[in-house]
Write a protein that holds these residues in place. Structure first.
Motif, short mmCIF file in Angstrom:
data_model
loop_
_atom_site.label_atom_id
_atom_site.label_comp_id
_atom_site.label_asym_id
_atom_site.label_seq_id
_atom_site.Cartn_x
_atom_site.Cartn_y
_atom_site.Cartn_z
N SER A 36 0.84 -1.21 0.00
CA SER A 36 0.00 0.00 0.00
C SER A 36 0.87 1.25 0.00
CB SER A 36 -0.92 0.02 1.23
OG SER A 36 -1.86 -1.04 1.15
N VAL A 37 0.42 2.26 -0.73
CA VAL A 37 1.11 3.56 -0.75
C VAL A 37 0.07 4.65 -0.61
CG1 VAL A 37 3.02 2.74 -2.19
CG2 VAL A 37 1.00 3.75 -3.27
N ALA A 38 0.50 5.80 -0.10
CA ALA A 38 -0.37 6.97 0.03
C ALA A 38 -0.16 7.89 -1.15
CB ALA A 38 -0.07 7.71 1.33
N LEU A 39 -1.17 8.69 -1.47
CA LEU A 39 -1.04 9.67 -2.55
C LEU A 39 -0.02 10.74 -2.17
CD1 LEU A 39 -1.92 10.89 -5.24
CD2 LEU A 39 -3.85 11.95 -4.04
N PHE A 40 -0.09 11.18 -0.91
CA PHE A 40 0.88 12.14 -0.39
C PHE A 40 1.63 11.45 0.75
CE2 PHE A 40 -2.28 14.78 -2.41
CZ PHE A 40 -1.54 15.82 -2.97
N PRO A 41 2.82 10.93 0.49
CA PRO A 41 3.54 10.15 1.51
C PRO A 41 3.72 10.87 2.83
CG PRO A 41 4.59 9.90 -0.63
CD PRO A 41 3.55 10.96 -0.80
N ASP A 42 3.88 12.18 2.81
CA ASP A 42 4.10 12.92 4.06
C ASP A 42 2.81 13.27 4.79
OD1 ASP A 42 6.83 12.84 3.62
OD2 ASP A 42 6.85 14.76 2.56
N THR A 43 1.69 13.21 4.08
CA THR A 43 0.38 13.50 4.68
C THR A 43 -0.61 12.46 4.15
OG1 THR A 43 -0.02 15.11 2.91
CG2 THR A 43 0.76 15.96 5.04
N PRO A 44 -0.56 11.23 4.70
CA PRO A 44 -1.36 10.13 4.15
C PRO A 44 -2.86 10.37 4.15
CG PRO A 44 0.33 9.32 5.66
CD PRO A 44 0.31 10.80 5.79
N ALA A 45 -3.34 11.23 5.04
CA ALA A 45 -4.78 11.48 5.09
C ALA A 45 -5.26 12.29 3.90
CB ALA A 45 -5.14 12.18 6.39
N ARG A 46 -4.38 12.95 3.23
CA ARG A 46 -4.74 13.78 2.08
C ARG A 46 -4.95 12.89 0.87
NH1 ARG A 46 -0.91 18.65 -0.35
NH2 ARG A 46 -2.35 19.35 -2.01
N ARG A 47 -6.14 12.93 0.29
CA ARG A 47 -6.50 11.97 -0.75
C ARG A 47 -6.96 12.62 -2.06
NH1 ARG A 47 -6.77 7.08 1.80
NH2 ARG A 47 -7.79 6.10 0.02
N ARG A 48 -7.09 13.92 -2.10
CA ARG A 48 -7.57 14.58 -3.33
C ARG A 48 -6.41 15.24 -4.07
NH1 ARG A 48 -11.97 16.96 -6.08
NH2 ARG A 48 -13.52 16.09 -4.65
N LEU A 49 -6.43 15.04 -5.37
CA LEU A 49 -5.48 15.72 -6.26
C LEU A 49 -6.29 16.26 -7.43
CD1 LEU A 49 -2.41 16.28 -6.68
CD2 LEU A 49 -2.39 14.27 -8.17
N GLY A 57 -4.07 2.87 -3.28
CA GLY A 57 -2.84 2.94 -4.05
C GLY A 57 -1.90 1.82 -3.66
N TYR A 58 -1.19 1.30 -4.66
CA TYR A 58 -0.30 0.17 -4.43
C TYR A 58 1.01 0.35 -5.18
CZ TYR A 58 -4.75 -1.97 -3.08
OH TYR A 58 -5.96 -2.23 -2.50
N LEU A 317 3.80 1.84 -9.78
CA LEU A 317 2.66 2.27 -8.99
C LEU A 317 1.36 1.94 -9.71
CD1 LEU A 317 3.93 5.80 -7.89
CD2 LEU A 317 3.80 3.74 -6.46
N LEU A 318 0.37 1.52 -8.93
CA LEU A 318 -0.97 1.25 -9.46
C LEU A 318 -1.96 1.96 -8.54
CD1 LEU A 318 -2.75 -0.31 -11.51
CD2 LEU A 318 -2.83 -2.17 -9.83
N LEU A 319 -2.62 3.00 -9.06
CA LEU A 319 -3.47 3.86 -8.24
C LEU A 319 -4.89 3.89 -8.78
CD1 LEU A 319 -1.05 6.95 -7.96
CD2 LEU A 319 -1.11 4.92 -6.49
#
Length: 336
Positions: A36-49, A57-58, A317-319
Motif C-alpha cells: 500500500s502507498v499513500a497519494l501524499f507520503p508525508d500526509t497520508p490522510a490527504r487523498r484529493r489531487l 494505491g499500491y 505504482l498502481l493507483l
C-alpha cells in the motif's frame, strides 16, 4: 582428440557474439506482490489531487529483475492485465480488501521482429474488446498494431498503418483505445502532422489490423512540455488522457487531462483540460497507462507507472481514483 581440438579452436578463433543481448523474460517462479502507498507520503490522510480522489494505491514489487516496465493496463476493477514495453506482462485479481490472487506472468506469443531484442516488442499501448476479449497492442519502433486472441493466446492479425509509417521509432503509438462504437484511437508521442500543432492522432473507423487505411487524422495538444502516454474513454464519451514530462530538476511528473472529442472531424485540433497534476509532494513517477471503470454511478480511474526496471529509483505504482469534477467547496478558514 581431433573433435576436442576443433571445439577448442572454435572458442579461440571464432569471435564472440557482440550484438544486443536477448531481452530478459519474467521468471514465473518468482512471485510478485503489492504494498500500500499513500497519494501524499508525508500526509497520508490527504487523498484529493485536483478532480481525482484516491481510493487506494499500491506499489507492485518483485525480486525478479525482469519485472516491471508496465506501459498499459486493462481492467474491469477486479481482474488486471498489465503489459510492459518489452512484450511481456502480468495478470492478477485484486480484491476490495487489497488481496492479490491469481498472479501470473506471460510473454507475447508473437509480434514485430524476432523478439530477441526488447526494441522488437516495444509494446506501449493496449486496447481490449470487452465483448470478445480480443486484445490489440501498439508497438513503437515498428509502428505496428497487432491483434491477439483472448488472454494473448496467439496472434490473429497485424498491420503497419501507412499513416503511422513516418512516426519516429521511439515516439510511435504510445496511446491507444477502443471506443465503445468500435472505432480505435491512436495518439503518438511524435510531433503532429505537417503544419499542425500538438501530437499526431488517428481515428480508425474499425479494426486497424483489418482496415489500416480507413480513418482520419487529427491533432492533440497536450499541456506545455508534456507528451501523451495513454488515453481511455469516459462513460459520457469524452476522453481522459495521461501525459508525461521528465526533467533533471523535477524528475517525472504527469498530468491528467479530459478531452471533449465528441464531434471530432478530419483535421481537427483538440486540447485537453487539465484536471490533476502529479508532482511533489504527491506521488509522481513515469505514469504511462490509464483505464476507466464504471462503478454504479461513479467513474473510477486507474493509472499505472512504468518503472523502467530501475528499482528503487522508480516504482511500479498502481493507483485507483474516483473522478470528481465538482469544484471543491471553499474552506471557511482562509488559512487552510
Amino acid at each position: 582428440m581431433r573433435l576436442w581440438h576443433s571445439i577448442l579452436l572454435s572458442f579461440v578463433f571464432v569471435p564472440s557474439w557482440s550484438g544486443a543481448p536477448r531481452a530478459d523474460e519474467p521468471d514465473p517462479r518468482i512471485p510478485f506482490a503489492i504494498e500500500s502507498v499513500a497519494l501524499f507520503p508525508d500526509t497520508p490522510a490527504r487523498r484529493r489531487l485536483g478532480a481525482l480522489v484516491l481510493l487506494r494505491g499500491y506499489r507492485l514489487v518483485s525480486a525478479d529483475p525482469a519485472f516491471g516496465g508496465f506501459s498499459s493496463l486493462a481492467t474491469d476493477g477486479h481482474r488486471f492485465t498489465l503489459l510492459s514495453d518489452g512484450g511481456q506482462g502480468i495478470r492478477f485479481a485484486l480484491g476490495a480488501d487489497g488481496k492479490l490472487t491469481g498472479q501470473s506472468a506471460f510473454v507475447l506469443p508473437d509480434g514485430p521482429g524476432s523478439g530477441w531484442e526488447k526494441s522488437d516488442r516495444d509494446s506501449e499501448s493496449m486496447a481490449v474488446d470487452p465483448a470478445s476479449g480480443r486484445i490489440w497492442a501498439g508497438f513503437e519502433t515498428s509502428n505496428q498494431i497487432w491483434r491477439y486472441a483472448p488472454g494473448f493466446a496467439h496472434a490473429e492479425a497485424h498491420a503497419a498503418p501507412p499513416a503511422m509509417a513516418n512516426w519516429p521509432q521511439n515516439r510511435g503509438p504510445e496511446s491507444m483505445m477502443r471506443l465503445r462504437d468500435g472505432r480505435f484511437v491512436v495518439i503518438g508521442e511524435s510531433d503532429s502532422w505537417p503544419g499542425k500543432p500538438g501530437r499526431a492522432g488517428i481515428i480508425f473507423t474499425g479494426d486497424p489490423t483489418q482496415h489500416p487505411r480507413r480513418g482520419f487524422a487529427f491533432s492533440y495538444i497536450a499541456p506545455e512540455n508534456f507528451k501523451p502516454t495513454d488515453v481511455a474513454e469516459l462513460p459520457d464519451g469524452r476522453w481522459i488522457a495521461v501525459n508525461r514530462r521528465v526533467s533533471l530538476s523535477a524528475g517525472f511528473t504527469a498530468c491528467i487531462t479530459i478531452i471533449d472529442a465528441r464531434g471530432l472531424r478530419p483535421g481537427s485540433v483538440v486540447r485537453g483540460r487539465e484536471i490533476a497534476r502529479f508532482a511533489s509532494p504527491a506521488q509522481h513517477d513515469n505514469f504511462e497507462g490509464i483505464a476507466v471503470v464504471r462503478v454504479g454511478s461513479a467513474t473510477h480511474v486507474w493509472i499505472v507507472a512504468d518503472d523502467n526496471q530501475t528499482r528503487p529509483v522508480q516504482q511500479s505504482l498502481l493507483l485507483e481514483f474516483r473522478l470528481d469534477e465538482t469544484p471543491p467547496r471553499p474552506s471557511r478558514n482562509p488559512n487552510r
